[in-house]
Write a protein that holds these residues in place. Structure first.
Motif, PDB file in Angstrom:
ATOM      1  N   THR A 456     -19.068 -11.637  27.066  1.00  0.00           N
ATOM      2  CA  THR A 456     -19.644 -12.931  26.704  1.00  0.00           C
ATOM      3  C   THR A 456     -20.636 -12.791  25.553  1.00  0.00           C
ATOM      4  O   THR A 456     -20.584 -13.531  24.562  1.00  0.00           O
ATOM      5  CB  THR A 456     -20.342 -13.569  27.912  1.00  0.00           C
ATOM      6  OG1 THR A 456     -19.392 -13.726  28.976  1.00  0.00           O
ATOM      7  CG2 THR A 456     -20.930 -14.921  27.553  1.00  0.00           C
ATOM      8  N   LEU A 460     -20.311 -14.168  21.716  1.00  0.00           N
ATOM      9  CA  LEU A 460     -21.361 -15.037  21.167  1.00  0.00           C
ATOM     10  C   LEU A 460     -21.900 -14.472  19.867  1.00  0.00           C
ATOM     11  O   LEU A 460     -22.186 -15.224  18.917  1.00  0.00           O
ATOM     12  CB  LEU A 460     -22.486 -15.212  22.193  1.00  0.00           C
ATOM     13  CG  LEU A 460     -22.175 -16.075  23.414  1.00  0.00           C
ATOM     14  CD1 LEU A 460     -23.343 -16.053  24.395  1.00  0.00           C
ATOM     15  CD2 LEU A 460     -21.860 -17.517  22.990  1.00  0.00           C
ATOM     16  N   HIS A 464     -21.772 -16.269  16.297  1.00  0.00           N
ATOM     17  CA  HIS A 464     -23.009 -16.457  15.541  1.00  0.00           C
ATOM     18  C   HIS A 464     -22.881 -15.901  14.131  1.00  0.00           C
ATOM     19  O   HIS A 464     -23.284 -16.549  13.153  1.00  0.00           O
ATOM     20  CB  HIS A 464     -24.161 -15.772  16.274  1.00  0.00           C
ATOM     21  CG  HIS A 464     -25.475 -15.822  15.542  1.00  0.00           C
ATOM     22  ND1 HIS A 464     -26.173 -16.993  15.340  1.00  0.00           N
ATOM     23  CD2 HIS A 464     -26.197 -14.843  14.945  1.00  0.00           C
ATOM     24  CE1 HIS A 464     -27.278 -16.742  14.664  1.00  0.00           C
ATOM     25  NE2 HIS A 464     -27.318 -15.442  14.407  1.00  0.00           N
TER      26      HIS A 464
END
Length: 474
Positions: A456, A460, A464
């Motif tokens: 996860t 992310l 980003h």
């Protein structure tokens, strides 16, 4: 190098294994009621010392090149805590595997999966080992992509020409060297490659330690053109709009890259599919003796990993790259010792790629349930695997992403999830309320937390970074 392939490599020529290998009796002969492995199988001929060497070689891999980057993004103290934790978890995982093999009657990782959960269990083990090996192949080819251009530039004095382009070189090496070796039906040089790989990494570690005392801090100004390296920049740099002293090591660091530390460490410690074949070959074998082999091997690799990470980090601090050896090219690409290290490592990883590819092809043949050898199928699978791996290496921007993704997925499955799940399912003589089963259950939960949490956070971070590079989706 990382030899997760050992569990199935030895079966490359035994095509009868493709014929429903799970239906074969694991304990042929007398005393069918005895499930203990030790009393039924042929005596192994590998000494304690040779087994320690072989397992150390199975643990050691390209993951060592990413450990300094992990330390730079965790700090020395946090890295040491994580390194100790992953090493201990890996040893506990070995214990679970040995106990499960003895009680469940199987010495192949995939067969344990089949005995525990049927076809889904076998597929889970096969896919995890395949992913881990593809990750290993990718990491080796990344080293070719990063280091071979530097070697060619140093030897030829040329730069900015097509034959110093890493992407082209990966394709050329894959086509001219790796593909012909991978198409062989047998790999007689396996033992030589394994020993060479481990020796290269020991040589690499020695050079990393020596270079710490030769490279000044702050680093020479790598942007200087036609000047000596005596010109240096300031000892502070700006990272994420924060001023960082690049000559003072940190003990605890938390940033967006810290999430890659645990996957990099798990990737570096995976050797579990090789444990059971080594157990089979151990002389005067017993669970206790094999556990001692694992303890010594893991301790040796722990020391090597920590020293490589520490001295690499102390040399470059915040400037360390995701592949440590490549970081040295920022200082002096013509350093003779580093040139020898690069050539040695390049030779080792290039010869290891076909070794890692063999068990992937074997697993695919087993999934296809084929019993006869076909050159056409053999060639198609080999070419498809090499093409897919080359695409990964060319288009995935950093070796860090390979270490992170494979470490968070396949490595977490092989170290945490599968051994504990197999143990819980196959070891019948212990109740679910026993201390051993409770420990295995907790270990299973930790595995899921590590895998899901790491995946996860990595995804992310990818999102980003993609948003920063391409704002507003344009």
């Amino acid at each position: 190098m990382k030899q997760t392939e050992m569990s199935s490599f030895s079966r490359e020529d035994d095509h009868s294994h493709y014929q429903d290998p799970e239906s074969e009796n694991f304990l042929p002969g007398k005393n069918p009621g005895n499930t203990k492995y030790d009393t039924e199988y042929h005596q192994g001929n590998a000494s304690f010392g040779m087994s320690v060497f072989n397992l150390g070689n199975a643990i050691m891999g390209s993951g060592i090149l990413g450990l300094s980057y992990a330390m730079a993004n965790t700090g020395i103290a946090l890295f040491l805590i994580l390194l100790v934790s992953v090493a201990l978890f890996s040893l506990y995982s070995v214990h679970l595997l040995l106990k499960t093999a003895n009680e469940g009657g199987a010495l192949v990782y995939e067969q344990l999966g089949y005995k525990a959960f049927g076809l889904p269990g076998k597929l889970a083990a096969t896919c995890s080992i395949t992913m881990q090996n593809i990750g290993a192949m990718s990491s080796y080819l990344y080293i070719v992509k990063y280091e071979l251009p530097i070697v060619i530039q140093a030897l030829s004095g040329s730069s900015d020409v097509w034959y110093t382009n890493g992407d082209y070189l990966v394709l050329i090496v894959s086509l001219i060297v790796i593909l012909p070796l991978s198409l062989l039906k047998n790999l007689g040089y396996l033992g030589y490659t394994s020993g060479l790989s481990l020796l290269c990494m020991v040589f690499f570690l020695i050079v990393v330690i020596i270079k710490k005392f030769q490279i000044p801090c702050p680093l020479p100004d790598v942007h200087a053109v036609n000047e000596t390296f005596s010109k240096v920049h300031e000892s502070t740099v700006s990272i994420n709009n924060e001023t960082v002293d690049e000559c003072t090591p940190k003990y605890f660091v938390f940033n967006s890259q810290t999430v890659y530390a645990v996957p990099i460490l798990t990737f570096a410690f995976v050797c579990h599919p090789a444990i059971l074949p080594m157990y089979e070959e151990l002389k005067s074998r017993s669970m206790k003796r094999m556990q001692r082999v694992a303890n010594v091997s893991f301790l040796s690799m722990f020391v090597m990993y920590f020293l490589a990470a520490l001295f690499g980090y102390l040399t470059f601090n915040v400037n360390v790259e995701s592949e440590l050896l490549h970081t040295y090219s920022r200082i002096d690409q013509d350093d003779l010792v580093l040139l020898v290290v690069r050539i040695a490592v390049l030779t080792a990883v290039t010869l290891t790629v076909p070794v890692v590819l063999f068990p992937i092809r074997t697993s695919i043949n087993q999934i296809l349930c084929v019993s006869n050898f076909s050159w056409i199928r053999h060639t198609i699978i080999t070419v498809a695997l090499l093409v897919g791996t080359n695409i990964l290496v060319i288009f995935v921007p950093s070796i860090r992403d390979i270490f992170g993704f494979i470490g968070a997925s396949a490595a977490a499955m092989l170290i945490f999830i599968l051994p504990s799940a197999f143990y819980i399912k196959l070891v019948k003589k212990e109740s679910m309320r026993s201390f051993q089963k409770i420990g295995a259950t907790i270990f299973l939960i930790i595995g899921f937390v590590v895998m899901i949490g790491s995946m996860t956070l990595i995804i992310l971070d990818w999102v980003h970074n993609a948003t920063k590079v391409v704002p507003d989706g344009h």
